[in-house]
Structures are given as C-alpha cells and as structure tokens.
Design an enzyme around this catalytic site. Structure first.
Site, PDB file in Angstrom:
ATOM      1  N   TRP A 101      17.978 194.388  59.520  1.00 19.77           N
ATOM      2  CA  TRP A 101      16.613 194.823  59.835  1.00 19.77           C
ATOM      3  C   TRP A 101      16.439 196.317  59.627  1.00 19.77           C
ATOM      4  O   TRP A 101      15.380 196.772  59.166  1.00 19.77           O
ATOM      5  CB  TRP A 101      16.242 194.383  61.247  1.00 19.77           C
ATOM      6  CG  TRP A 101      16.432 192.905  61.415  1.00 19.77           C
ATOM      7  CD1 TRP A 101      17.314 192.261  62.238  1.00 19.77           C
ATOM      8  CD2 TRP A 101      15.763 191.862  60.675  1.00 19.77           C
ATOM      9  NE1 TRP A 101      17.229 190.900  62.067  1.00 19.77           N
ATOM     10  CE2 TRP A 101      16.301 190.626  61.109  1.00 19.77           C
ATOM     11  CE3 TRP A 101      14.786 191.857  59.688  1.00 19.77           C
ATOM     12  CZ2 TRP A 101      15.869 189.397  60.600  1.00 19.77           C
ATOM     13  CZ3 TRP A 101      14.356 190.643  59.165  1.00 19.77           C
ATOM     14  CH2 TRP A 101      14.895 189.436  59.617  1.00 19.77           C
ATOM     15  N   ASP A 171      14.083 200.413  66.970  1.00 15.63           N
ATOM     16  CA  ASP A 171      13.714 199.001  67.051  1.00 15.63           C
ATOM     17  C   ASP A 171      14.662 198.368  68.070  1.00 15.63           C
ATOM     18  O   ASP A 171      15.863 198.274  67.838  1.00 15.63           O
ATOM     19  CB  ASP A 171      13.876 198.352  65.677  1.00 15.63           C
ATOM     20  CG  ASP A 171      13.638 196.847  65.669  1.00 15.63           C
ATOM     21  OD1 ASP A 171      13.484 196.248  66.753  1.00 15.63           O
ATOM     22  OD2 ASP A 171      13.620 196.262  64.567  1.00 15.63           O
ATOM     23  N   LYS A 195      12.638 187.563  71.689  1.00 15.79           N
ATOM     24  CA  LYS A 195      14.050 187.427  71.982  1.00 15.79           C
ATOM     25  C   LYS A 195      14.337 187.527  73.478  1.00 15.79           C
ATOM     26  O   LYS A 195      15.121 186.774  74.020  1.00 15.79           O
ATOM     27  CB  LYS A 195      14.845 188.489  71.219  1.00 15.79           C
ATOM     28  CG  LYS A 195      14.672 188.378  69.705  1.00 15.79           C
ATOM     29  CD  LYS A 195      15.316 189.534  68.971  1.00 15.79           C
ATOM     30  CE  LYS A 195      15.051 189.464  67.481  1.00 15.79           C
ATOM     31  NZ  LYS A 195      15.654 188.308  66.816  1.00 15.79           N
TER      32      LYS A 195
END
Length: 361
Positions: A101, A171, A195
């Site tokens: 990511w 992030d 999540k």
C-alpha cells in the site's frame, strides 16, 4: 448458525456487542421510528450521531483542538491521490515504502509532483522495517509518508521515522485504535475503518489545521477530495456513509467501555503473544517477519509447501477458522487478529495448528 472466528484482513470481525446493539436499533433508532440508514444526514438526530462519534474519537486519542477530524468515503486508495493533491505545495514528498500500500501510494504521488523513495524493505519482501533514524529527507519536502502497519506483510513501525521537522503522513488503516498514540507526532493520520473500527466505505482522517490552510495545494483537486471543503462542512458536504459512521461510533463506545486504548493494547499484546510464541516453537509453521518489527494485528506464516498450506486452510475452515489464506501476492497464511477478535479465537487457532502439526509430521 454458530459464528465463526473470522481472521480476515478486512472487511474484518466486529464486536458482537456492537452488532447486537445495531440489530436492536435497526428498525427504530432511539424512538425515531426509522433505521439510521434511512434518516437524512441533515437531520438533528443524525447530526447528534456524527457529533458524538467525533467527540468519542477525540477522547480516545486525546486529539488536540488544533486537529480536524474528517469522516470521508471512497476507500483509502483515494487518499493516495488526495494526500499529494492537498499537501504538495512545493511539489515534493518523501516516501518510505514498506509494503504494497505504501508502494501504491508512492506510485500515485508521482502523478502530482516529485515523489522520492527514501527508504524501502523491498529487498527482503517487506519482511522488516528499515532504519528510519537518519533518512535523506528532502530539504523542500512537503511531507514524509508511511504506511504504519503493513497488512499484507505483517510489519509495524514500532518507532516513527525521524522526519527532521517535516510533517508525517501515516496510513494507519490496519492498526487504528489498537494502542495509544501521540497525535501531535503526526501531520496527518488516516485510515480505512474496515479492519479495526467499522464496515467498509468509511475513511477517518485526523489532519493538523495548518496543513489544510486555505485549501489544497493543487487547483485541480476535485471538490470531494478537498480537505478544507470537507472539514469546513463537518464531513457533511454531501451524503456521507451514514450507517458506517454510526457503527464506528458504537465501536468507539465499546473501546471506551473496555478501558480505552491502553487496555486495547494490553489485550492485543496478549493475543499476539499466544500466536507468536507458538510460531517460534513450531517445527512445521514459520513466521515471516523479523521479531522486532512484528505487527500485533496481522500475523503471516508459512509451511513452505503449497499443497500442505492448502490442506491447512481447508481443514481450518471446516473448524470455523476462516479467511486464513495469505494475500495473493505472498501466499501462505495470515491471521488478522484485530481489536474485536476474542482471545478465544486465537487460542482455538493455535490449538488447531498444534493438532495439524502433530497429524502431519
């Protein structure tokens, strides 16, 4: 049907208590005669829901008044473009690439300015966090970017990088609200909630006010990605993901009821220790991350034989231990043990792994 132990990396397990409350309020939220998913986002009832969610989040993280909280939509991949569009005033940013990511965010940023890769762990399949104590930070960098917990590879920054005074953008999708943090060390913290906090479709951004300024760095920034417009309108410029935000608010209250983020960290460390201790002693299963960089949230492991790994996943699924297949880019297995995963789930997983190892010597 009995509930399974869901080790999915996201969308992931939610607290049963939260799901039960949402079910109880589904048809008639607090006497309104309707579901939260039916009510206007302009109504006083919904305004109270989003205001309370923000207040609880601020309390959990001790967020200073100099930071804005934004509930957004579009998935965190949208922020890969939104971050440079809003922050690249000098047209330069430094990226630390420790997984899939962060790599995608780095590639996206190159479309909007000069993105520099100043550190990476690609040389060893992202199995560690590089030394970030003295990095070649660009003199005119607008920010330094990290993905703090790498969901696919199971690594975690235990110490934030030395950004040499530049704003840190992080992030935190797969470690958000898993432990106490000092928000003042960040310029921007953002994450998808699917999540650890709620259903997919919601992003939460915590942004230092001075970084918002008079608006985004790039004039071409779409209205929906313009942080100033969105924060000036209290996350209600347009119809937000109303039901998802409501669920996040219930999760915030659940964490507060448990004792806050210090208690959450204690519980997460206890769960992770059970699994890592077994992996360290096993002759069949092997962890893939260096010990000092292991995530509390995502635990990848392998057997080293694809046929045996497929057998393990199939038999585990039959035992109600689901979503243990590793990410398609790395294979093997991965157990995501987020906040809402009960310790009994981890204990049952380890019990099954021990039995599988004994049966497949």
């Amino acid at each position: 049907m009995e509930r399974v132990y869901n080790f999915s990396a996201g969308p992931a397990v939610l607290p049963v208590e939260v799901l039960q409350q949402a079910a109880d309020e589904m048809l008639n939220y607090k006497g309104s005669g309707m579901s939260v998913m039916e009510m206007s986002h302009r109504s006083k009832t919904y305004q109270a829901i989003i205001d309370e969610a923000e207040a609880d989040l601020r309390e959990l993280l001790n967020i200073p008044s100099t930071y804005k909280v934004l509930f957004a939509q579009g998935g965190c991949s949208l922020q890969f473009a939104s971050v440079p569009m809003n922050l690249m005033r000098n047209g330069v940013a430094d990226y630390i690439v420790t997984g899939q990511w962060a790599k995608k965010a780095f590639q996206e940023a190159q479309k909007y300015g000069k993105a520099n890769k100043i550190a990476t762990s690609e040389d060893k399949t992202f199995s560690y966090i590089p030394d970030c104590s003295d990095l070649p930070i660009s003199e005119n960098a607008d920010y330094v970017y990290i993905c703090e917990n790498n969901t696919i590879y199971g690594t975690k920054f235990k110490k934030l990088p030395n950004t040499k005074g530049k704003p840190l953008v992080s992030d935190v999708s797969s470690c958000f609200l898993s432990e106490p943090v000092d928000i003042t060390k960040y310029g921007v913290m953002y994450g998808g909630v699917q999540k650890n906090v709620g259903p997919s479709g919601v992003q939460i951004l915590i942004i230092r006010e001075d970084l918002i300024g008079d608006g985004p760095a790039l004039a071409c920034t779409p209205t929906m990605m313009n942080w100033k417009i969105q924060t000036d309108n209290g996350s209600l410029y347009n119809t937000p993901p109303t039901y998802g935000i409501y669920i996040c608010g219930l999760v915030f209250k659940w964490i507060k009821k448990l004792g806050g983020l210090s208690k959450m960290k204690e519980m997460n460390e206890a769960k992770a220790k059970i699994l890592y201790d077994f992996l360290d002693s096993s002759k069949l299963f092997k962890g893939t991350v260096v010990k000092e960089d292991r995530s509390l949230m995502n635990v990848p492991f392998v057997i080293g034989n694809e046929e045996m790994e497929a057998k393990f996943i199939k038999e585990a699924t039959a035992e109600g231990l689901i979503s243990l297949k590793g990410h398609r880019t790395v294979g093997g297995m991965r157990a995501s043990i987020y906040n809402a995963m009960p310790i009994e789930g981890v204990e049952k997983l380890v019990e099954f792994m021990k039995a599988f190892e004994e049966a497949n010597k």
